[in-house]
Scaffold this motif. Structure first.
Motif, short mmCIF file in Angstrom:
data_model
loop_
_atom_site.label_atom_id
_atom_site.label_comp_id
_atom_site.label_asym_id
_atom_site.label_seq_id
_atom_site.Cartn_x
_atom_site.Cartn_y
_atom_site.Cartn_z
N GLN A 62 8.69 30.52 43.25
CA GLN A 62 8.23 30.35 44.74
C GLN A 62 8.78 29.25 45.40
OE1 GLN A 62 6.23 33.15 45.33
NE2 GLN A 62 6.34 33.53 43.08
N MET A 63 9.08 28.32 44.34
CA MET A 63 9.55 26.99 45.10
C MET A 63 10.79 27.37 45.54
SD MET A 63 7.51 24.73 45.20
CE MET A 63 8.38 23.51 45.94
N LEU A 64 11.79 28.28 44.76
CA LEU A 64 12.99 28.46 45.31
C LEU A 64 12.79 29.44 46.77
CD1 LEU A 64 15.32 29.41 41.99
CD2 LEU A 64 14.65 27.23 43.27
N LYS A 65 11.97 30.07 46.62
CA LYS A 65 11.88 30.88 47.88
C LYS A 65 11.63 30.12 49.07
CE LYS A 65 9.76 35.29 45.98
NZ LYS A 65 8.70 35.94 45.70
N VAL A 66 10.58 29.23 48.94
CA VAL A 66 10.20 28.25 50.00
C VAL A 66 11.54 27.18 50.14
CG1 VAL A 66 8.89 26.25 50.55
CG2 VAL A 66 7.87 28.17 49.18
N LEU A 67 12.11 27.29 49.38
CA LEU A 67 13.46 26.11 49.63
C LEU A 67 14.52 26.77 50.45
CD1 LEU A 67 14.06 24.23 46.29
CD2 LEU A 67 12.96 23.01 48.34
N SER A 68 14.61 28.29 50.09
CA SER A 68 15.56 29.11 50.64
C SER A 68 15.07 28.98 52.22
CB SER A 68 15.70 30.36 49.92
OG SER A 68 15.88 30.19 48.68
N GLU A 69 14.07 29.51 52.22
CA GLU A 69 13.19 29.80 53.74
C GLU A 69 13.26 28.42 54.59
OE1 GLU A 69 13.16 32.16 55.43
OE2 GLU A 69 13.67 33.42 53.63
N ALA A 70 12.55 27.44 53.83
CA ALA A 70 12.31 26.26 54.66
C ALA A 70 12.68 24.95 54.00
CB ALA A 70 10.72 26.39 55.18
N GLY A 71 13.63 25.03 53.34
CA GLY A 71 14.01 23.83 52.61
C GLY A 71 14.10 22.51 53.28
N ASN A 72 14.38 22.62 54.58
CA ASN A 72 14.52 21.35 55.36
C ASN A 72 13.20 20.86 55.78
OD1 ASN A 72 17.29 21.50 55.66
ND2 ASN A 72 17.21 22.86 57.34
N PHE A 73 12.18 21.48 55.56
CA PHE A 73 10.56 21.06 55.75
C PHE A 73 10.04 20.48 54.42
CE2 PHE A 73 11.42 24.14 58.99
CZ PHE A 73 11.00 23.39 60.11
N VAL A 74 10.68 20.67 53.26
CA VAL A 74 10.10 20.23 52.06
C VAL A 74 10.34 18.89 51.85
CG1 VAL A 74 10.29 20.90 49.55
CG2 VAL A 74 10.52 22.74 50.89
N PHE A 105 21.88 29.85 46.98
CA PHE A 105 22.74 28.83 47.78
C PHE A 105 23.60 29.74 48.76
CE2 PHE A 105 26.67 26.25 48.45
CZ PHE A 105 26.08 25.29 48.65
N GLN A 106 23.96 30.84 48.03
CA GLN A 106 24.86 31.90 48.70
C GLN A 106 24.38 31.96 50.24
OE1 GLN A 106 27.97 32.52 47.34
NE2 GLN A 106 27.50 31.94 45.19
N THR A 107 22.92 32.25 50.30
CA THR A 107 22.52 32.90 51.54
C THR A 107 21.74 31.62 52.19
OG1 THR A 107 20.57 33.33 50.16
CG2 THR A 107 22.01 35.11 50.71
N SER A 108 21.48 30.57 51.79
CA SER A 108 20.77 29.71 52.43
C SER A 108 21.29 28.21 52.30
CB SER A 108 19.32 29.62 52.03
OG SER A 108 18.87 31.02 51.90
N SER A 109 22.60 28.03 52.36
CA SER A 109 23.29 26.71 52.33
C SER A 109 22.86 25.90 53.19
CB SER A 109 24.61 27.00 52.29
OG SER A 109 25.22 27.41 53.11
N GLU A 110 22.16 26.24 54.47
CA GLU A 110 21.68 25.20 55.32
C GLU A 110 20.51 24.46 55.14
OE1 GLU A 110 21.66 28.28 55.62
OE2 GLU A 110 19.56 28.88 56.25
N GLN A 111 19.87 24.79 54.04
CA GLN A 111 18.47 24.15 53.65
C GLN A 111 18.92 22.94 52.74
OE1 GLN A 111 16.12 25.08 55.36
NE2 GLN A 111 16.36 27.02 55.86
N GLU A 112 18.75 22.04 53.41
CA GLU A 112 19.25 20.42 52.46
C GLU A 112 18.64 20.47 51.22
OE1 GLU A 112 21.12 18.33 54.54
OE2 GLU A 112 21.66 17.23 52.45
N SER A 113 17.25 20.59 51.10
CA SER A 113 16.67 20.52 49.84
C SER A 113 17.12 21.32 48.75
CB SER A 113 15.06 20.25 50.03
OG SER A 113 14.42 21.25 50.56
N LEU A 114 17.22 22.63 49.22
CA LEU A 114 17.73 23.74 48.46
C LEU A 114 19.06 23.44 47.75
CD1 LEU A 114 17.57 26.68 47.21
CD2 LEU A 114 19.11 27.34 49.03
N VAL A 115 20.06 22.87 48.55
CA VAL A 115 21.37 22.21 48.25
C VAL A 115 21.27 21.29 47.01
CG1 VAL A 115 23.59 21.12 49.02
CG2 VAL A 115 22.27 22.96 50.38
#
Lengths: 875, 179
Positions: free
Chosen positions: A425-437, A467-477
């Motif tokens: 679940q956390m990975l999903k949230v990070l991919s969708e809205a990592g910048n808000f985490v 990462f391949q799909t959501s590299s723009e989300q800072e906290s995911l990175v």
């Protein structure tokens, strides 16, 4: 006469302002007008004073400064005529507020006007007082207002009632003066007076307990009767709104009943019938009717329990929730939040509808619904709810994402049934809205990942895909970079493959690619880049074939403008180049991060007392077994300054902390084994529950019940200073003797240096209570003897009772064996244990202690912990 | 706690505060409330959360009537309250429009003071308030300065111009026909 003072009429000025095409033109007009008004003021012009002030009010409304006109208000108020006073009071309310000193000057004029023979002028004064009254004015003018509550004209009575509200809010002490007059307002027939009277009584109840009791006793019945009359009243054209006679009065009465019924079963009983009638009979097709129903529901929810009424109320809310009018749905969501504490099950039934409301276009509804969903989550529904919320996160508005993300993360952390689900679940949230985490949320995620050793491979591969799909989300990175650095080889070799996973082929250079992309992104912040550098260093060792390429990437940052990055880059490249031999040990995988330490730090300071079953928000049942020492470390971690690094064995610590007392503790607990390693000692310490052999000396007999007489005499004998010091030197005998002292410490002075210290309740939870008594050994101010007494007020016997304590480094602690390991139920007996504390910083720092109590209730392990900060000073 | 009626351009036509605030803070509040309210879809709720309070607003032609109330207050009741106030204005000015409020702002304050006092509802009868206003006007003799007949508004030259479009000149707040 001054050429300006003739001036323009008010409507001409307004017209001139409206004719302005630009802001500059408007300013010019205003400047001219203000100049004229100032001139008039300085000439003390009488004739146009109120016209000028009216103009100033308009100018004020446009946002220009008008402070120079404040004194004019006072002059107008002091004038004789109604028109001047009217404008003067209006100006007073608009241009001044209660904080201005000028206001003090107006109190006298107000007093005169409140006593004026013209009732319209009295009305003006009451209105002004009601709107700007300060505490001083309230005290000065309360008698006038109180008198006006009985004025012959109802217009004055209602104004006086509202004025009284302002007065008692400013000075609650004045409340009792208004009680009788307020109560007599409730008997009025005039709706205006009635509505203000009810409001005054409601506010009186809020500021004064005495008033509440008074009205509860005297007025509950009559208010119920009044509401009944209003509800059943025939058509009244003057007050009719949508077929209801004066809904505003309905609402005021319902609110007053709520205040009267709250916390009083008898009063609540009286109003049941009428509430049921309002709830069932009120028309709900118009806003006015719904407003009454809404107020009625709130009253039903607040007064003392009546399940029949509550069902009715919840049903009304259910109907509201399915209403097509957004306003009605909004208030339903609002009220369900209150209902959830009353009847959680009933609210759960509307879960699907509420979840739909989270996706509403209207931000007001979304916000309410999200708050409500957050309250609705429990262990059984967390998975579908989170799934829905995350799906919605993908399509939600940008400005709602922050709030939604925070709530999802909080739910996931709190209710997660298992680690893999949490990570997913956390990975999903990070991919969708990592910048808000928030940072602490992904830090917590890393701690969990680090602890889930069987999921390392799975996690790092999931992160690689994300990462391949959501590299723009800072906290995911950031999380991805950290995991690839730590578990890079698992990514490449498909280590720890789970059944649910599709195998992927990742080469060593693919993994390095990820880090290279991350470090070179323009949006990467310092933290990400620093994490990338460390990940690269680690990978250089794990992937020898890429070592050359990694060094090239690291070298590029030598030119970084950020000192930290530049320095690391130079250091790391030199490690790769010159220190092959130590590199592999240098970049070993991080030791498992300790969840308890982390969550403790995150929660700030641990709660001082109370049962906190592990206090961990990341309490995941299928987690890896924690190193046994971890909780102890947590326990010992008294000050955050010297936070111990998590280590797999707590032995060193213990040795460090308990210092010289270790050997004594070991011998006391009846084992002849020398403390070879700290952990053994730890075990010994934990087994102190078994009755120690040495303590069965003659003094122990004294303890047996039924021999009080002898024990008192013995006590008197041994409590003489000489015998105490003699016996006190033998640690083996100290425990029973202190037991003895404990029982009589209140009647006998504690021997020693003559000082006595008050006993404290060191710890108190639902059922467990620990008392500490203190005494000092003469000639040794640093040492304190603490007699701990445990008692259990629950109906269950506590077995295997173990008490542990830890102190910071400046203290030394010695625990004597406890008097037993079984704590009888219902306070029928206690366990005692003595502690000796030596304070090396005596006089500088007070004692502090962290404690942990473990015991079994009906065979079930229970753990309580807390910190004791309330030691008497100078110990 | 306060009442503000900004129009669509964000010009405040009437603002009344029942809690003490600095002038600069008042302007900030009015601006923020206007920003919050003006872009909301007509189908949305009439409630917006604002700082620690709640705005209850309702739009009449180009004017927004907004009330800032405590978070625990009954939203629906305040919505009804706004409507009652507009009806009283409409009665008093016989078919009220925005310009009535501009030129007679001091009277609007007078009406408001008869309707709400110290932040609490004072009178719920339209008739009682209109009658009371009649009595107050009799007290007020300086009609040449302060009294304006509602008919003046429509007599004003159209060319007077300014921020309002012609349609809003004619538009009455309650959408009734102008005689």
């Amino acid at each position: 006469m001054n050429p300006f003072s003739s001036g323009t009429r008010l409507r001409d000025m307004i017209r001139a302002v409206r004719a302005c095409k630009t802001a500059a033109e408007e300013r010019a007009v205003i400047r001219k007008e203000c100049a004229a008004i100032r001139a008039a003021i300085s000439e003390n012009d009488q004739d146009y004073r109120h016209r000028n002030l009216a103009k100033l009010m308009f100018i004020h409304m446009l946002g220009y400064p008008t402070h120079f006109g404040q004194m004019e208000c006072l002059k107008l108020i002091a004038a004789a005529g109604f028109p001047e006073k009217r404008i003067g009071y209006l100006g007073l309310m608009l241009l001044l507020d209660e904080r201005q000193e000028v206001l003090m000057l107006v109190t006298n004029s107000l007093k005169q006007d409140l006593n004026h023979s013209n009732q319209y002028i009295v009305g003006l004064a009451l209105c002004a007082l009601g709107n700007i009254c300060s505490a001083e004015m309230a005290r000065d003018l309360a008698p006038e207002v109180e008198r006006l509550l009985q004025f012959r004209d109802p217009n004055i009575r209602k104004k006086a009632a509202l004025c009284s509200i302002r007065i008692i809010k400013k000075v609650p002490d004045l409340a009792e003066n208004f009680l009788n007059a307020a109560a007599s307002l409730l008997k009025e027939k005039h709706h205006g007076v009635l509505i203000t009277g009810v409001q005054l009584c409601t506010d009186l109840c809020r500021v004064s307990e005495e008033a509440l009791e008074y009205f509860r006793k005297k007025c509950t019945e009559s208010m119920v009767k009044l509401l009944k009359e209003v509800v059943n009243s025939p058509y009244m054209p003057e007050y009719d709104i949508a077929g209801i006679a004066d809904p505003f009065l309905h609402i005021r009465l319902l609110r007053f009943l709520r205040v009267l019924g709250q916390g009083d079963a008898d009063a609540s009983d009286l109003m049941n019938d009428i509430l049921a009638q309002v709830a069932t009979k009120t028309e709900s097709n118009k806003n006015a009717g719904n407003a009454i129903l809404y107020e009625c529901v709130e009253t039903i929810m607040s007064i003392e329990d009546n399940s029949g009424l509550r069902v009715l109320a919840i049903n009304i809310l259910g109907r509201f929730l399915s209403n097509r009018d957004n306003n009605i749905r909004y208030v339903a969501l609002n009220m369900l939040m209150k209902a959830i504490t009353v009847d959680g099950q009933a609210v759960q039934r509307h879960r699907v509808t509420i979840l739909e409301c989270v996706k509403d276009n209207d931000a007001s509804i979304r916000k309410r619904a999200l708050e409500l969903v957050y309250l609705l989550v429990n262990d059984t529904n967390v998975m579908p709810l989170v799934k829905e919320l995350i799906e919605y996160l993908e399509v939600s508005d940008q400005d709602f994402k922050g709030e939604l993300t925070a709530k999802i993360c909080s739910i996931v952390e709190k209710f997660s049934p298992e680690k893999i689900w949490y990570i997913d679940q956390m990975l999903k949230v990070l991919s969708e809205a990592g910048n808000f985490v928030k940072a602490e949320v992904w830090h917590a995620l890393i701690v969990v990942i680090s602890n889930a050793s069987d999921l390392h491979g799975y996690t790092v591969r999931s992160l690689y895909r994300a990462f391949q799909t959501s590299s723009e989300q800072e906290s995911l990175v950031q999380v991805a970079v950290w995991c690839i650095g730590e578990y890079g080889e698992m990514l490449v070799n498909n280590v720890g493959m789970l059944n649910i996973e599709d195998p992927i082929t990742v080469t060593e250079s693919d993994a390095v690619d990820i880090i290279e992309i991350a470090i070179k992104r323009h949006s990467s912040d310092l933290t990400t880049q620093a994490m990338c550098l460390i990940a690269l260093l680690k990978l250089s060792c794990r992937f020898p074939s890429c070592s050359q390429r990694i060094q090239e990437i690291i070298v590029q940052l030598k030119g970084s403008l950020l000192l930290e990055l530049q320095q690391r880059s130079i250091e790391f490249s030199s490690i790769i180049e010159k220190h092959q031999n130590i590199r592999s040990t240098l970049v070993e995988r991080m030791p498992v991060l300790d969840e308890a330490t982390y969550s403790g730090k995150r929660a700030g300071s641990l709660p001082a007392t109370g049962p906190t079953s592990n206090a961990a928000s990341l309490n995941l049942p299928n987690g890896v077994a924690k190193p046994s020492a971890a909780p102890l470390i947590d326990l010992l971690d008294l000050s955050s300054d010297d936070v111990p690094a998590p280590s797999s064995s707590g032995g060193d610590f213990l040795q460090d902390l308990l210092g010289v007392d270790l050997s004594q503790a070991a011998s006391l607990s009846g084992t002849s084994q020398a403390p070879k390693s700290g952990t053994d000692v730890l075990l010994d310490l934990l087994s102190i529950g078994s009755p120690p052999a040495q303590s069965s000396t003659s003094t122990a007999d004294i303890l047996s019940p039924g021999q009080d007489n002898t024990s008192v005499s013995t006590l008197q004998r041994i409590s003489s200073p000489s015998s105490l010091s003699a016996q006190g030197s033998s640690p083996a005998q100290a425990a029973p003797m202190m037991d003895l002292l404990d029982g009589f410490s209140s009647s006998l002075p504690v021997a020693g240096n003559g000082l006595t210290y008050p006993s404290i309740v060191a710890f108190e939870s639902n059922s467990l209570r620990i008392n500490f008594d203190f005494s000092k050994t003469p000639g040794n101010p640093q040492a304190t003897l603490i007699q701990a007494k445990f008692s259990n007020s629950s109906p269950n016997v506590y077995t295997d009772f173990i008490f542990q304590a830890a102190v910071p480094k400046f203290l030394q602690l010695h625990l004597d064996p406890a008097s037993g390991n079984t704590l009888p139920a219902s306070g029928n007996g206690s366990i005692t244990q003595s502690l000796r504390v030596t304070n090396n910083q005596h006089g500088k720092k007070p004692l502090v202690m962290r404690i942990r109590i473990a015991y079994k209730v009906n065979g079930k392990d229970t753990l309580e912990e807390g910190q004791i900060n309330n030691f008497p000073r100078d110990l | 706690m306060g009442m503000a009626d900004p129009n669509r351009q964000g010009k405040t036509r009437l603002a009344k505060y029942y809690v003490p605030l600095e002038d600069s803070e008042k302007h900030k509040v009015e601006y923020e409330v206007h920003r919050l309210v003006v872009n909301r879809d007509p189908k949305f709720t009439n409630f917006v959360e604002f700082r620690t309070h709640k705005i209850i607003y309702r739009r009449y032609a180009g004017l927004f009537f907004s009330l800032c109330v405590d978070i625990t207050d009954n939203e629906l009741a305040y919505l009804e309250c706004i409507h009652l106030f507009v009806e009283i204005l409409d009665h008093f000015f016989s078919n009220v429009c925005e310009l009535d409020l501009v030129f007679n702002f001091h009277k609007v304050y007078l009406i408001l003071d008869e309707f709400i006092l110290a932040g609490e509802l004072q009178e719920t009868s339209k008739k009682a308030i209109i009658e009371r206003m009649g009595e107050l006007e009799k007290q007020d003799e300086l009609e040449n300065i302060l009294l304006l007949q509602a008919s003046h508004i429509f007599a004003m030259p159209r060319a007077e111009k300014a921020v309002f479009s012609a349609s809003r000149f004619k538009g009455s707040l309650l959408g009734k026909k102008i005689q």
